[in-house]
Design a protein around this motif. Structure first.
Motif, PDB file in Angstrom:
ATOM      1  N   LEU A 321       0.747  -1.263   0.000  1.00  0.00           N
ATOM      2  CA  LEU A 321       0.000   0.000   0.000  1.00  0.00           C
ATOM      3  C   LEU A 321       0.778   1.315   0.000  1.00  0.00           C
ATOM      4  CD1 LEU A 321      -2.797  -1.138   2.441  1.00  0.00           C
ATOM      5  CD2 LEU A 321      -3.125  -0.449   0.057  1.00  0.00           C
ATOM      6  N   HIS A 322       2.021   1.321   0.352  1.00  0.00           N
ATOM      7  CA  HIS A 322       2.729   2.615   0.398  1.00  0.00           C
ATOM      8  C   HIS A 322       3.955   2.514  -0.509  1.00  0.00           C
ATOM      9  CE1 HIS A 322       5.062   5.723   3.097  1.00  0.00           C
ATOM     10  NE2 HIS A 322       5.183   5.960   1.808  1.00  0.00           N
ATOM     11  N   ASN A 323       3.813   3.062  -1.720  1.00  0.00           N
ATOM     12  CA  ASN A 323       4.875   2.964  -2.721  1.00  0.00           C
ATOM     13  C   ASN A 323       4.930   4.231  -3.544  1.00  0.00           C
ATOM     14  OD1 ASN A 323       5.376  -0.027  -2.361  1.00  0.00           O
ATOM     15  ND2 ASN A 323       3.205  -0.001  -2.837  1.00  0.00           N
ATOM     16  N   ASP A 353       2.253   8.176  -3.944  1.00  0.00           N
ATOM     17  CA  ASP A 353       3.342   9.108  -4.228  1.00  0.00           C
ATOM     18  C   ASP A 353       3.279  10.288  -3.265  1.00  0.00           C
ATOM     19  OD1 ASP A 353       5.151   8.360  -6.357  1.00  0.00           O
ATOM     20  OD2 ASP A 353       3.389   8.277  -7.677  1.00  0.00           O
ATOM     21  N   HIS A 354       4.353  11.084  -3.267  1.00  0.00           N
ATOM     22  CA  HIS A 354       4.403  12.242  -2.373  1.00  0.00           C
ATOM     23  C   HIS A 354       3.392  13.314  -2.792  1.00  0.00           C
ATOM     24  CE1 HIS A 354       7.673  11.182   0.241  1.00  0.00           C
ATOM     25  NE2 HIS A 354       8.340  10.711  -0.782  1.00  0.00           N
ATOM     26  N   SER A 355       2.982  14.101  -1.817  1.00  0.00           N
ATOM     27  CA  SER A 355       2.007  15.173  -2.071  1.00  0.00           C
ATOM     28  C   SER A 355       2.733  16.490  -2.335  1.00  0.00           C
ATOM     29  CB  SER A 355       1.100  15.296  -0.857  1.00  0.00           C
ATOM     30  OG  SER A 355       1.880  15.611   0.277  1.00  0.00           O
ATOM     31  N   ILE A 392      -2.231   8.227  -1.809  1.00  0.00           N
ATOM     32  CA  ILE A 392      -1.307   9.367  -1.786  1.00  0.00           C
ATOM     33  C   ILE A 392      -0.621   9.349  -0.434  1.00  0.00           C
ATOM     34  CG2 ILE A 392      -2.978  11.044  -0.819  1.00  0.00           C
ATOM     35  CD1 ILE A 392      -0.600  12.011  -3.640  1.00  0.00           C
ATOM     36  N   GLU A 393       0.642   9.763  -0.393  1.00  0.00           N
ATOM     37  CA  GLU A 393       1.289   9.973   0.903  1.00  0.00           C
ATOM     38  C   GLU A 393       1.222  11.471   1.178  1.00  0.00           C
ATOM     39  OE1 GLU A 393       5.467   8.986   1.375  1.00  0.00           O
ATOM     40  OE2 GLU A 393       5.234   8.876   3.554  1.00  0.00           O
ATOM     41  N   ALA A 394       0.182  11.869   1.889  1.00  0.00           N
ATOM     42  CA  ALA A 394      -0.042  13.292   2.121  1.00  0.00           C
ATOM     43  C   ALA A 394       0.792  13.779   3.299  1.00  0.00           C
ATOM     44  CB  ALA A 394      -1.521  13.545   2.395  1.00  0.00           C
ATOM     45  N   ALA A 417      -1.000   9.347   5.759  1.00  0.00           N
ATOM     46  CA  ALA A 417      -0.608  10.672   6.252  1.00  0.00           C
ATOM     47  C   ALA A 417       0.728  10.554   6.978  1.00  0.00           C
ATOM     48  CB  ALA A 417      -1.678  11.204   7.201  1.00  0.00           C
ATOM     49  N   SER A 418       1.722  11.342   6.524  1.00  0.00           N
ATOM     50  CA  SER A 418       3.073  11.238   7.101  1.00  0.00           C
ATOM     51  C   SER A 418       3.672  12.608   7.359  1.00  0.00           C
ATOM     52  CB  SER A 418       4.032  10.515   6.136  1.00  0.00           C
ATOM     53  OG  SER A 418       3.527   9.299   5.685  1.00  0.00           O
ATOM     54  N   VAL A 419       4.572  12.640   8.374  1.00  0.00           N
ATOM     55  CA  VAL A 419       5.351  13.848   8.652  1.00  0.00           C
ATOM     56  C   VAL A 419       6.686  13.734   7.926  1.00  0.00           C
ATOM     57  CG1 VAL A 419       6.642  15.064  10.460  1.00  0.00           C
ATOM     58  CG2 VAL A 419       4.307  14.297  10.905  1.00  0.00           C
ATOM     59  N   HIS A 420       7.057  14.750   7.153  1.00  0.00           N
ATOM     60  CA  HIS A 420       8.368  14.758   6.484  1.00  0.00           C
ATOM     61  C   HIS A 420       9.191  15.995   6.793  1.00  0.00           C
ATOM     62  CE1 HIS A 420       6.267  11.951   3.595  1.00  0.00           C
ATOM     63  NE2 HIS A 420       7.282  11.256   4.025  1.00  0.00           N
ATOM     64  N   ALA A 421       8.542  17.060   7.242  1.00  0.00           N
ATOM     65  CA  ALA A 421       9.286  18.301   7.465  1.00  0.00           C
ATOM     66  C   ALA A 421       9.037  18.794   8.880  1.00  0.00           C
ATOM     67  CB  ALA A 421       8.833  19.355   6.463  1.00  0.00           C
ATOM     68  N   GLY A 447       1.496   7.128   8.431  1.00  0.00           N
ATOM     69  CA  GLY A 447       2.789   6.672   7.892  1.00  0.00           C
ATOM     70  C   GLY A 447       3.928   6.865   8.881  1.00  0.00           C
ATOM     71  N   HIS A 448       4.980   6.005   8.762  1.00  0.00           N
ATOM     72  CA  HIS A 448       6.157   6.018   9.660  1.00  0.00           C
ATOM     73  C   HIS A 448       5.945   6.891  10.903  1.00  0.00           C
ATOM     74  CE1 HIS A 448       7.203   9.478   7.058  1.00  0.00           C
ATOM     75  NE2 HIS A 448       7.277   8.655   6.026  1.00  0.00           N
ATOM     76  N   PRO A 449       5.242   6.319  11.920  1.00  0.00           N
ATOM     77  CA  PRO A 449       4.694   7.120  13.028  1.00  0.00           C
ATOM     78  C   PRO A 449       5.691   7.945  13.842  1.00  0.00           C
ATOM     79  CG  PRO A 449       3.932   4.841  13.152  1.00  0.00           C
ATOM     80  CD  PRO A 449       4.872   4.897  12.009  1.00  0.00           C
ATOM     81  N   PRO A 508       6.180  -1.247   2.393  1.00  0.00           N
ATOM     82  CA  PRO A 508       7.606  -1.201   2.055  1.00  0.00           C
ATOM     83  C   PRO A 508       8.114   0.212   1.753  1.00  0.00           C
ATOM     84  CG  PRO A 508       6.363  -1.975   0.170  1.00  0.00           C
ATOM     85  CD  PRO A 508       5.384  -1.841   1.303  1.00  0.00           C
ATOM     86  N   ASP A 509       7.212   1.159   1.479  1.00  0.00           N
ATOM     87  CA  ASP A 509       7.647   2.513   1.095  1.00  0.00           C
ATOM     88  C   ASP A 509       8.642   2.387  -0.061  1.00  0.00           C
ATOM     89  OD1 ASP A 509       7.886   5.233   1.124  1.00  0.00           O
ATOM     90  OD2 ASP A 509       8.595   5.385   3.197  1.00  0.00           O
ATOM     91  N   ALA A 510       8.288   1.523  -1.035  1.00  0.00           N
ATOM     92  CA  ALA A 510       9.224   1.192  -2.113  1.00  0.00           C
ATOM     93  C   ALA A 510       9.351   2.360  -3.077  1.00  0.00           C
ATOM     94  CB  ALA A 510       8.743  -0.046  -2.852  1.00  0.00           C
TER      95      ALA A 510
HETATM   96 ZN   LIG Z   1       7.285   9.157   3.927  1.00  0.00          ZN
END
Ligand SMILES: [Zn+2]
Ligand SMILES: [Zn+2]
Length: 552
Positions: A321-323, A353-355, A392-394, A417-421, A447-449, A508-510
């Motif tokens: 699911l997360h690629n 994909d990334h948002s 989507i990876e928002a 939903a993920s934190v990246h910044a 995502g990646h909690p 896998p966040d492939a």
């Molecule tokens: Zn991510």
């Protein structure tokens, strides 16, 4: 040279130019070209000059550099820069949040070329006095160096496994039987020593055999008649080889493969005449515990409620699911990724994909989403027994909202939903941000909690119990990011997720086809934390999964 090595070498050259403060214009160009090269799907080393020019950002200087790298593995510029740079600078360059220009300033202004000297300078308050630095950077550098020092002898699971396989190749010609034990046999996410059990009827002869392998470096002080201790040339991680006759191999593998707390809870050292591992449990009326769970953590509480046979297995997975694809920062197309999933026997492929907020990763703008959804609709016509899901990876913005409006968010089948910044947060801020994202009705998976990168960056502090409660209350699944760099959610919290009935998604966040296999690490570490097939989100049949996403 393979693409990855070429890109790494190009990026290193850019960094070294920046450290030295030279070739600013060339460095900018080269850095732009590196991004184009990183995305290039074919084999770069096979391209001629004309084909290279077609890659975005590639000009005359870059062509020469790439051709040299492809043929010789290095290029004159890189050789010259490496020669003029003390090796310790390369270690300092690894510090997150300290770019190459700042590393150059530290070197020139303070004359520092070693991590230890940098740490001392930080403690003396010298770093914060440099122009453009300040107290926050100094504190970040201190905690990073301490983190590095603590972890320098350790390896991530994937790297440890590779090294362990190499060691087996060295040991198996010498011993009739060699078993893997230690942390690796428990699927620990980080490995601090490699432990083997080797069959030998002649202990002294066995030591001689190991010493005879030229790359094995013996630590004579730590070794004993029954145990060889030492290192493999070029590697810091300690290695132990326990020697025993054939009849004791498996019991010794159990002993060295179990956490001492687990040994205590099975009264291991009080037991007499045990021949088989099963008997350790059966003679005491204890439930059998699988090797990966032998931590002395919560395995017996778990075993009072569930059966080992109900643990997730790779063959239970129904999809992925997360690629990422070439629409954002992935290396393979949607179709290539989907076909690879099909070849793995999966029945759906979820693209996430990334948002748009993640501009550095080519995050999708609204028009990209429309284009991607049209392509998915067309591809889905081809199959009757396979489906691409629109995800989507928002990005979770600093205030906890997601970075698209409701109309766009409703166009997806599901949202990770993920934190990246802005990852540096105290627990209160991190919790407020995450809980708000979990409560967003569009969110399907967190995502990646914690955002951790194993051995590189500790995650932001969270109250996992509250996060899991919020997930349960809002019909949100929690990710077990299966990349061996992350393995986040930490397995220790999976026990709690099971008790609360929260679905865990093994993602896998492939970013390329090979990354899809990382789901196996997720399954292995998931089993370690008691992950049941029944609560693995991507082990659900497609219809049930879609119902979960619909929150119906
Ligand atoms: Zn991510
Ligand atoms: Zn991702």
């Amino acid at each position: 040279m393979e693409n990855e090595q070429i890109v790494d070498a190009v990026e290193l050259l850019v960094k070294l130019w920046d450290v030295h403060g030279i070739n600013e214009f060339k460095s900018k160009n080269l850095s732009f070209a590196a991004r184009g090269l990183d995305k290039f799907p074919g084999r770069i080393a096979n391209l001629d000059a004309d084909a290279l020019y077609a890659i975005p950002g590639v000009g005359k200087v870059v062509v020469q550099i790439i051709q040299d790298l492809a043929q010789a593995g290095t290029c004159p510029d890189l050789e010259a820069m490496t020669e003029q740079t003390p090796p310790g600078i390369l270690d300092i360059l690894k510090i997150k949040g300290l770019g190459p220009k700042k590393v150059g300033v530290i070197w020139r202004e303070l004359g520092i070329t070693e991590l230890d000297d940098l740490l001392a300078a930080c403690y003396a308050g010298q770093l914060e006095q440099l122009k453009g630095f300040g107290k926050a950077i100094q504190e970040n550098v201190i905690s990073y160096i301490l983190f590095l020092k603590e972890n320098r002898r350790k390896l991530r699971l994937d790297k440890a496994e590779k090294l362990s396989n190499h060691l087996l190749e060295l040991l198996l010609p010498v011993f009739p039987k060699v078993l893997i034990s230690g942390e690796l046999s428990r699927n620990c996410e980080v490995i601090s020593s490699l432990v083997f059990i080797a069959q030998s009827e002649d202990m002294f002869g066995a030591h001689g055999l190991i010493e005879g392998i030229s790359v094995m470096q013996t630590d004579f002080q730590q070794s004993s008649p029954f145990t060889w201790r030492g290192h493999l040339e070029g590697h810091l991680i300690p290695i132990e080889i326990h020697l025993t006759d054939e009849s004791h191999l498996e019991i010794l593998q159990f002993q060295h493969g179990s956490n001492p707390e687990h040994l205590a809870s099975v009264n291991f050292f009080q037991l007499k005449n045990i021949q088989e591992v099963d008997e350790i449990y059966s003679t005491q009326n204890l439930p059998y515990i699988v090797p990966e769970m032998r931590e002395g953590y919560k395995e017996f509480e778990w075993a009072a409620k569930y059966q080992s046979a109900d643990l997730i297995q790779v063959s239970d997975l129904t999809g992925c699911l997360h690629n990422h694809s070439t629409y954002s920062d992935g290396k393979n197309s949607l179709l290539e990724m989907a076909e690879a999933c099909q070849a793995m026997g999966l029945t759906y492929f979820g693209i996430a994909d990334h948002s748009q907020y993640a501009a550095y990763a080519g995050g999708l703008k609204e028009e990209d989403i429309i284009r991607q959804h049209a392509e998915i609709d067309e591809l889905n016509q081809k199959w009757t027994d396979f489906k691409i899901l629109k995800g989507i990876e928002a990005d979770i913005l600093p205030d906890g909202s997601l970075d698209y409006n409701d109309r766009i968010l409703s166009s997806f089948d599901y949202v990770v939903a993920s934190v990246h910044a802005q990852l540096v947060m105290d627990q209160e801020r991190a919790m407020g941000r995450l809980i708000k994202a979990i409560e967003n009705p569009h969110t399907s998976i967190l995502g990646h909690p914690t955002g951790r990168l194993l051995l590189t960056r500790s995650g932001y502090p969270i109250d996992t119990t509250k996060i899991l409660d919020a997930c349960k209350a809002n019909g949100v699944s929690i990710e077990l990011n299966a990349s061996p760099y992350r393995l986040d959610l930490d397995w220790r919290h999976i026990y709690e997720a099971m008790d609360k009935g929260v679905y865990v998604s093994i993602n896998p966040d492939a970013h390329k086809i090979e990354g899809l296999k990382d789901m196996e690490y997720g399954v292995r570490v998931g089993r370690k934390g008691g992950l049941l097939k029944a609560l693995a989100l991507n082990a659900l049949p497609l219809q049930d999964l879609l119902a979960f996403f619909a929150k119906s």
